[in-house]
Design an enzyme around this catalytic site. Structure first.
Site, mmCIF file in Angstrom:
data_model
loop_
_atom_site.group_PDB
_atom_site.id
_atom_site.type_symbol
_atom_site.label_atom_id
_atom_site.label_comp_id
_atom_site.label_asym_id
_atom_site.label_seq_id
_atom_site.Cartn_x
_atom_site.Cartn_y
_atom_site.Cartn_z
ATOM 1 N N ASP A 21 0.926 -1.273 0.019
ATOM 2 C CA ASP A 21 0.028 0.125 -0.061
ATOM 3 C C ASP A 21 0.817 1.354 -0.047
ATOM 4 O OD1 ASP A 21 -2.471 -1.560 0.372
ATOM 5 O OD2 ASP A 21 -2.075 -1.415 2.393
ATOM 6 N N ASP A 31 3.954 3.641 -2.047
ATOM 7 C CA ASP A 31 4.712 3.918 -2.831
ATOM 8 C C ASP A 31 5.887 4.598 -2.631
ATOM 9 O OD1 ASP A 31 2.888 2.795 -4.687
ATOM 10 O OD2 ASP A 31 1.616 4.444 -4.994
ATOM 11 N N LYS A 63 7.679 21.627 9.538
ATOM 12 C CA LYS A 63 6.716 20.135 9.308
ATOM 13 C C LYS A 63 5.727 20.266 10.575
ATOM 14 C CE LYS A 63 9.981 17.124 9.515
ATOM 15 N NZ LYS A 63 10.587 16.143 9.461
ATOM 16 N N ASP A 105 10.662 11.007 14.340
ATOM 17 C CA ASP A 105 10.903 10.706 15.774
ATOM 18 C C ASP A 105 9.956 11.780 16.341
ATOM 19 O OD1 ASP A 105 12.833 12.625 14.741
ATOM 20 O OD2 ASP A 105 13.315 12.803 16.689
#
Length: 223
Positions: free
Chosen positions: A13, A15, A153, A178
Site C-alpha cells: 500500500d 509507494d 513540518k 521521531d
C-alpha cells in the site's frame, strides 16, 4: 498498538517513504551534543560566563522558538548568539553518523522499488554538512527542507506545500519520524501511514510512544 507488538509495514500500500533525517536516519546524539553541550560551552567562553549561566540563557532562548522555523535555522542562531554555527558544525562533523542499520534500511527500501524522499526541518547548510559526511543524499530520490517552503513540518502548511509542489500521493506514503507532533500533523493532512522512532539518540533509552506504531529504529523494519 500494544507495547512490544511488532510493527508490520503494509508495503503493497506504499509507494513513497517520507523520511525524517535527524533522529530517524541520522543519530540525534550529534544534535544533542551540539546544541545542549557545545553551543552553551562556546557561548560561555566567548561571553566569559559560567557554564551554568550560559546554559540557562541559551536554553531559555531555545524554548522561546522551539518547534518553529527559527529553531532549525543556522542563520538565526548565528545571529542570535554571535557564533558561527556552520563553522562549529563543520569542526565537529566527525560525530555525525547514521543510526544503527539506517543505511541498510535505505538500501533495502530502494530494492523494494519505493521512492525515498527526505522531509526535514534541517537548514540547507546543515543538510549540506550532513550529506557530505554521510553520503545520505546518494541514497535518496529527493530532499525537501521546510526552509524551502518557509514553514516547519509541525504546521499543516508544510504538508500542503509538499503536496502542491511534489508529485506524491500522500495516501500511499509512509512517514518515518521521531517527532510525534509532526506525525500527528502529517496524519491530519492526509499522509496515509506513519511510524514513530522510539530511540532517536543511540546513547539514550527508548521512549514510550502511544499514538502510533513505533520501532526503536528503522532497522527494525527490514525484513
Amino acid at each position: 498498538m500494544k507495547e512490544g507488538e511488532k510493527v508490520q509495514v503494509p508495503w503493497a500500500d506504499i509507494d513513497t517513504l517520507l523520511l525524517d533525517m535527524d533522529g530517524t536516519l541520522l543519530d540525534l546524539a550529534f544534535d544533542n551534543f551540539f546544541w545542549l553541550e557545545l553551543v552553551p560551552q562556546t557561548y560561555a567562553e566567548a561571553r566569559q560566563l559560567s557554564a551554568e549561566a550560559a546554559r540557562d540563557e541559551i536554553y531559555a532562548r531555545y524554548r522561546a522558538v522551539a518547534g518553529t522555523l527559527p529553531w532549525y535555522c543556522v542563520d538565526h542562531w548565528s545571529g542570535e548568539l554571535g557564533i558561527d554555527i556552520e563553522n562549529l558544525k563543520r569542526r565537529h562533523r566527525e560525530r555525525i553518523r547514521y543510526l544503527p542499520g539506517a543505511r541498510d534500511f535505505l538500501v533495502a527500501a530502494r530494492a523494494r522499488g519505493k521512492r525515498l524522499v527526505l522531509v526535514t526541518n534541517a537548514h540547507r547548510v546543515t543538510l549540506a554538512i550532513k550529506c557530505e559526511q554521510t553520503g545520505i543524499g546518494d541514497l535518496l530520490d529527493s530532499i525537501v527542507s521546510s526552509h524551502d517552503f518557509g514553514i516547519e513540518k509541525e504546521q499543516p502548511g508544510f504538508w500542503q506545500a509538499l503536496s502542491a509542489r511534489h508529485p506524491i500521493d500522500t495516501r500511499r506514503a509512509l512517514l518515518l519520524e521521531d517527532n510525534i507532533t509532526v506525525l500527528r500533523t502529517a496524519r491530519a493532512c492526509g499522509v496515509g501511514h506513519g511510524i514513530a522512532i522510539r530511540r532517536p539518540d543511540s546513547t539514550r533509552e527508548a521512549r514510550l510512544v502511544e499514538d502510533f506504531g513505533a520501532v526503536d529504529g528503522v532497522a527494525d523494519l527490514i525484513s
